[in-house]
Design a protein around this motif. Structure first.
Motif, PDB file in Angstrom:
ATOM      1  N   UNK A  91       0.803  -1.208   0.000  1.00  0.00           N
ATOM      2  CA  UNK A  91       0.000   0.000   0.000  1.00  0.00           C
ATOM      3  C   UNK A  91       0.835   1.256   0.000  1.00  0.00           C
ATOM      4  N   UNK A  92       0.145   2.399   0.042  1.00  0.00           N
ATOM      5  CA  UNK A  92       0.782   3.709  -0.059  1.00  0.00           C
ATOM      6  C   UNK A  92       0.348   4.584   1.113  1.00  0.00           C
ATOM      7  N   UNK A  93       1.336   5.205   1.749  1.00  0.00           N
ATOM      8  CA  UNK A  93       1.096   6.130   2.854  1.00  0.00           C
ATOM      9  C   UNK A  93       1.381   7.529   2.360  1.00  0.00           C
ATOM     10  N   UNK A  94       0.331   8.276   2.071  1.00  0.00           N
ATOM     11  CA  UNK A  94       0.483   9.607   1.514  1.00  0.00           C
ATOM     12  C   UNK A  94       0.901  10.635   2.544  1.00  0.00           C
ATOM     13  N   UNK A  95       1.634  11.644   2.073  1.00  0.00           N
ATOM     14  CA  UNK A  95       2.016  12.752   2.940  1.00  0.00           C
ATOM     15  C   UNK A  95       3.197  12.466   3.846  1.00  0.00           C
ATOM     16  N   UNK A  96       3.923  11.380   3.592  1.00  0.00           N
ATOM     17  CA  UNK A  96       5.066  11.010   4.426  1.00  0.00           C
ATOM     18  C   UNK A  96       6.259  10.698   3.523  1.00  0.00           C
ATOM     19  N   UNK A  97       7.440  11.118   3.955  1.00  0.00           N
ATOM     20  CA  UNK A  97       8.646  10.857   3.171  1.00  0.00           C
ATOM     21  C   UNK A  97       9.643  10.066   4.005  1.00  0.00           C
ATOM     22  N   UNK A  98      10.600   9.458   3.324  1.00  0.00           N
ATOM     23  CA  UNK A  98      11.629   8.686   4.015  1.00  0.00           C
ATOM     24  C   UNK A  98      12.461   9.557   4.944  1.00  0.00           C
ATOM     25  N   UNK A 135      11.451  -2.122   7.878  1.00  0.00           N
ATOM     26  CA  UNK A 135      10.111  -2.288   7.291  1.00  0.00           C
ATOM     27  C   UNK A 135      10.235  -2.850   5.886  1.00  0.00           C
ATOM     28  N   UNK A 136       9.605  -3.979   5.598  1.00  0.00           N
ATOM     29  CA  UNK A 136       9.783  -4.626   4.293  1.00  0.00           C
ATOM     30  C   UNK A 136       9.228  -3.792   3.143  1.00  0.00           C
ATOM     31  N   UNK A 137      10.052  -3.656   2.103  1.00  0.00           N
ATOM     32  CA  UNK A 137       9.602  -2.997   0.880  1.00  0.00           C
ATOM     33  C   UNK A 137       9.379  -1.509   0.990  1.00  0.00           C
ATOM     34  N   UNK A 138       9.838  -0.886   2.059  1.00  0.00           N
ATOM     35  CA  UNK A 138       9.598   0.541   2.242  1.00  0.00           C
ATOM     36  C   UNK A 138      10.446   1.352   1.266  1.00  0.00           C
ATOM     37  N   UNK A 139       9.799   2.219   0.515  1.00  0.00           N
ATOM     38  CA  UNK A 139      10.477   3.074  -0.452  1.00  0.00           C
ATOM     39  C   UNK A 139       9.594   4.270  -0.755  1.00  0.00           C
ATOM     40  N   UNK A 140      10.157   5.262  -1.448  1.00  0.00           N
ATOM     41  CA  UNK A 140       9.356   6.395  -1.902  1.00  0.00           C
ATOM     42  C   UNK A 140       8.390   5.922  -2.989  1.00  0.00           C
ATOM     43  N   UNK A 179       1.956   6.099  -8.498  1.00  0.00           N
ATOM     44  CA  UNK A 179       1.329   5.458  -7.347  1.00  0.00           C
ATOM     45  C   UNK A 179       0.599   6.442  -6.447  1.00  0.00           C
ATOM     46  N   UNK A 180       1.101   7.701  -6.419  1.00  0.00           N
ATOM     47  CA  UNK A 180       0.470   8.703  -5.560  1.00  0.00           C
ATOM     48  C   UNK A 180       0.885  10.092  -6.047  1.00  0.00           C
ATOM     49  N   UNK A 181      -0.072  11.016  -6.161  1.00  0.00           N
ATOM     50  CA  UNK A 181       0.243  12.355  -6.674  1.00  0.00           C
ATOM     51  C   UNK A 181       0.793  13.278  -5.589  1.00  0.00           C
ATOM     52  N   UNK A 182       2.016  13.028  -5.178  1.00  0.00           N
ATOM     53  CA  UNK A 182       2.609  13.825  -4.115  1.00  0.00           C
ATOM     54  C   UNK A 182       3.584  12.967  -3.328  1.00  0.00           C
ATOM     55  N   UNK A 183       4.072  13.535  -2.226  1.00  0.00           N
ATOM     56  CA  UNK A 183       5.009  12.807  -1.383  1.00  0.00           C
ATOM     57  C   UNK A 183       4.310  11.640  -0.717  1.00  0.00           C
ATOM     58  N   UNK A 230     -10.402  -3.758  -5.056  1.00  0.00           N
ATOM     59  CA  UNK A 230      -9.238  -3.072  -4.501  1.00  0.00           C
ATOM     60  C   UNK A 230      -8.389  -4.077  -3.727  1.00  0.00           C
ATOM     61  N   UNK A 231      -7.102  -4.132  -4.030  1.00  0.00           N
ATOM     62  CA  UNK A 231      -6.216  -5.093  -3.379  1.00  0.00           C
ATOM     63  C   UNK A 231      -5.193  -4.440  -2.460  1.00  0.00           C
ATOM     64  N   UNK A 232      -4.831  -3.180  -2.736  1.00  0.00           N
ATOM     65  CA  UNK A 232      -3.832  -2.481  -1.927  1.00  0.00           C
ATOM     66  C   UNK A 232      -4.513  -1.502  -0.979  1.00  0.00           C
ATOM     67  N   UNK A 233      -3.868  -1.218   0.148  1.00  0.00           N
ATOM     68  CA  UNK A 233      -4.373  -0.207   1.063  1.00  0.00           C
ATOM     69  C   UNK A 233      -3.804   1.157   0.677  1.00  0.00           C
ATOM     70  N   UNK A 234      -4.456   2.204   1.126  1.00  0.00           N
ATOM     71  CA  UNK A 234      -3.962   3.563   0.914  1.00  0.00           C
ATOM     72  C   UNK A 234      -4.396   4.429   2.088  1.00  0.00           C
ATOM     73  N   UNK A 235      -3.498   5.305   2.519  1.00  0.00           N
ATOM     74  CA  UNK A 235      -3.784   6.305   3.549  1.00  0.00           C
ATOM     75  C   UNK A 235      -3.364   7.655   2.998  1.00  0.00           C
TER      76      UNK A 235
END
Length: 320
Positions: free
Chosen positions: A91-98, A108-113, A118-122, A199-204
């Protein structure tokens, strides 16, 4: 109240924090009873969206340690998702950067920008534990009983009346009156359950201007849409206007959700505190009281880490 046996531990509170703590204690050989006001299926934990992520929980350094301990447990439990309720989902966590994260993020497995597609923004992309709480709570209950523990439905009105060599207070919002601790307060969360159109992936995603958060969590047989963060609101009644706004924000993220059939509504009160209270105190009669509450919306994320620390504090040989 009834006096417990000389070697018993009584855990007060039957949500995810209380049950996880009881499991850790019982599987370590302690004689454990859980006293809970209501069945686990009617606790705040049962309605949690339950995505693992150390978000808005303090003290920050300790919370991340507790969270990583829990992550390791959930990764193991995810090997048996039908039994445990735990799955690893992308999934994608919007509004957060590395850059905002610390060294802990490397675990955290697979954590990347996230990419622009995938998301219009950080945003961040990750594969995180997503937990079907009704299933997971049943697992915790079963593990406790198999380890020789017991669960009793009873209402506690005064912690001083719970007599045992060790009492562990996992009462969440109830700690406000039971300790008493006026710093514990409710932050109301409302969810909408809808049919999943694929829908298969989560998004915040968080809107920094409006101060609102939208999230979409795919659970077996349903999508969980959220949410709200209504501070100091004690109402457990779903608000139709809030529900419509939740669906609207989530459909803006996933257009296929527009018109999805609503299956139900859920409301829970997060037990928020400025920092988790996880500490041991000595009572006048020489018994031990361990506090483990104030996890806000992060109870699932830190449950196993906090449970292991609470079990250490509950050890009669632990340093005073």
């Amino acid at each position: 109240m009834e006096q417990a046996g000389n070697d018993e531990v009584i855990v007060v509170g039957g949500g995810v924090v209380g049950l996880t703590t009881a499991v850790v204690l019982a599987e370590a050989g302690r004689r454990v009873r859980v006293w809970t006001r209501e069945p686990a299926g009617r606790t705040t934990s049962a309605v949690a969206g339950a995505l693992w992520w150390p978000y808005r929980i303090a003290p920050r350094a300790l919370a991340r340690t507790w969270a990583l301990t829990s992550l390791a447990v959930y990764e193991e439990l995810a090997e048996r998702p039908e039994e445990t309720g735990v799955r690893l989902v992308d999934g994608v966590l919007g509004g957060t950067s590395l850059d905002e994260l610390g060294d802990w993020a490397a675990r955290v497995p697979g954590l990347r920008a996230a990419t622009a597609d995938e998301y219009p923004g950080t945003a961040l992309r990750a594969r995180l534990p997503l937990i079907d709480m009704p299933v997971h709570l049943r697992l915790l209950q079963d593990r406790l009983l198999r380890a020789g523990g017991a669960i009793e439905e009873r209402t506690v009105t005064d912690l001083a009346g719970v007599r045992a060599p060790v009492v562990v207070n996992c009462t969440g919002l109830g700690a406000r009156s039971l300790v008493p601790d006026a710093s514990v307060r409710p932050v109301r969360g409302q969810l909408v359950l809808v049919e999943n159109p694929g829908v298969r992936d989560w998004i915040v995603a968080t809107d920094p201007v409006a101060g609102t958060t939208a999230y979409v969590f795919p659970q077996p047989g349903r999508l969980v849409l959220g949410g709200t963060t209504d501070e100091d609101d004690w109402s457990l009644a779903p608000d139709p206007d809030a529900a419509a706004a939740i669906v609207g924000r989530c459909a803006a993220l996933r257009p296929e959700l527009a018109g999805a059939r609503v299956l139900g509504h859920r409301v829970g009160l997060r037990p928020v505190r400025d920092r988790v209270r996880l500490e041991r105190t000595e009572r006048p009669d020489g018994s031990v009281l361990v506090h483990n509450y104030g996890h806000g919306g992060g109870g699932v994320t830190v449950a196993w880490g906090c449970a292991r620390e609470a079990a250490r504090l509950a050890d009669p040989t632990a340093a005073r």
